[in-house]
Design an enzyme around this catalytic site. Structure first.
Site, PDB file in Angstrom:
ATOM      1  N   ASP A 270      -7.465   3.392  -7.969  1.00 59.77           N
ATOM      2  CA  ASP A 270      -7.186   1.977  -7.717  1.00 59.77           C
ATOM      3  C   ASP A 270      -8.419   1.109  -7.944  1.00 59.77           C
ATOM      4  O   ASP A 270      -8.516   0.003  -7.409  1.00 59.77           O
ATOM      5  CB  ASP A 270      -6.638   1.772  -6.298  1.00 59.77           C
TER       6      ASP A 270
ATOM      7  N   ASP B  24      -0.742   4.092 -11.740  1.00 58.19           N
ATOM      8  CA  ASP B  24      -1.676   3.033 -12.162  1.00 58.19           C
ATOM      9  C   ASP B  24      -2.865   3.534 -12.968  1.00 58.19           C
ATOM     10  O   ASP B  24      -3.606   2.718 -13.535  1.00 58.19           O
ATOM     11  CB  ASP B  24      -2.216   2.227 -10.967  1.00 58.19           C
TER      12      ASP B  24
ATOM     13  N   ASP C 206       1.585  -2.140   1.348  1.00 64.41           N
ATOM     14  CA  ASP C 206       0.829  -2.173   0.096  1.00 64.41           C
ATOM     15  C   ASP C 206      -0.649  -2.459   0.342  1.00 64.41           C
ATOM     16  O   ASP C 206      -1.476  -2.262  -0.554  1.00 64.41           O
ATOM     17  CB  ASP C 206       1.386  -3.256  -0.831  1.00 64.41           C
TER      18      ASP C 206
END
Length: 353
Positions: free
Chosen positions: A138, A176, A324
């Site tokens: 991330d 991601d 989130d």
């Protein structure tokens, strides 16, 4: 939404009733009509029991995904029943009774992977797992973390794979990771990251009954999907079973399907899976649309009966009700948030299909 029933049924189309030798036309007609009724009943039974039919008319059993009886949603529903919140508990059941992915995001994954796949195997079901431990995960944001080095990551992948054994599992590889690298993360050396992803894909594919889906971002991220093609290829997509879309996002199934079909055409017609856990009302149009947006709803329940040749499954990869990040009053990323879970479940009554 309906509850999946884990029953296998085989119904063959083209069954013809045999009336024996009979010169009576009306008898043959009645027998043919009876056969049609039987076929119709068989098709209806297949729809109720979660059975898909191929073009030849033979039933194809649905993959039935494992539901964790001790999930946060299940525990929440049980607590609310004990304290008299029966209506809220019923709403929470909309999450608790659905299969959700297990995210492996820390060191020592083998024990959890082995436990989940073993529990699923006992019930004749398939576990859904997420490998989420790539270095510089991330890009240091809300879900930052991951392995400390490339060598540690390879060891982690080996341990994860050992936990799979020969049991049935769907593994989503590093949400991601590719899309974020393409977008530009100064902490990441792209070539090293793609090499690590390819290692994970290849290692998981060595397990006999594991299906592997490399994450491909979502339809609102890289509108020019051509930027993803070479990075996905370098990351092992050719050897994976397919790619995953919309993980932890809110794009509709229709939009993800159209995007995925176009991306698939650039990757040798690779199939894909869609995360439908929270996309029942589509994306939020306000600021920080990705982070705990209000007014969202549960989407289509997990299933491999998709009606689309390229879509292998709708999955609940992101666990509904897990935050989130610390936006809009939420707890840290991945933490259970009962009020948000309840909102998702409540809104599902009016969710678009």
């Amino acid at each position: 939404m309906t509850t999946t029933v884990g029953v296998r049924v085989r119904v063959r189309a083209g069954v013809r009733a045999r009336a024996g030798v009979c010169a009576c036309v009306w008898v043959r007609a009645r027998v043919r009509a009876f056969a049609v009724v039987l076929l119709a009943l068989g098709a209806a039974a297949g729809a109720v029991l979660g059975v898909a039919s191929d073009d030849a008319g033979s039933a194809v059993p649905e993959v039935v995904f494992w539901v964790d009886p001790e999930s946060s949603a299940a525990q929440q529903a049980a607590e609310w029943r004990r304290t008299g919140r029966s209506a809220d508990a019923l709403l929470m059941d909309r999450i608790a009774t659905r299969a959700q992915a297990e995210w492996l995001a820390g060191p020592g994954p083998r024990a959890v992977v082995e436990a989940r796949t073993t529990a699923a195997a006992r019930e004749g079901r398939t576990a859904v797992l997420v490998a989420y431990y790539i270095p510089h995960r991330d890009c240091g944001s809300h879900s930052g973390g991951g392995a400390r080095s490339a060598a540690r990551y390879r060891e982690w992948v080996d341990e994860f794979a050992a936990g799979l054994g020969d049991r049935s599992a769907y593994v989503i590889v590093e949400p991601d990771a590719v899309a974020q690298t393409v977008a530009g993360c100064d902490r990441v050396v792209p070539e090293e990251r793609y090499e690590l992803l390819a290692y994970a894909v290849d290692r998981f594919k060595r397990q006999a009954n594991t299906r592997v889906y490399l994450d491909g971002g979502n339809s609102a991220w890289h509108l020019d999907m051509s930027r993803l093609v070479e990075p996905l290829k370098e990351s092992g997509i050719v050897r994976a079973d397919g790619f995953a879309l919309n993980v932890s996002n809110f794009q509709t199934d229709a939009v993800s399907s159209a995007y995925g079909s176009k991306l698939s055409a650039t990757l040798g017609d690779k199939p894909f899976v869609i995360d439908s856990s929270r996309n029942g009302n589509g994306p939020y149009t306000g600021t920080d649309s990705w982070c705990n947006p209000p007014g969202r709803a549960l989407g289509v329940a997990p299933t491999t009966v998709t009606g689309a040749p390229l879509i292998d499954a709708y999955l609940w990869v992101k666990r509904p009700g897990e935050s989130d990040g610390t936006c809009r009053g939420g707890p840290s990323a991945g933490q259970w948030w009962p009020s948000y879970a309840l909102e998702l479940a409540s809104n599902a009554r009016n969710a678009r299909k």
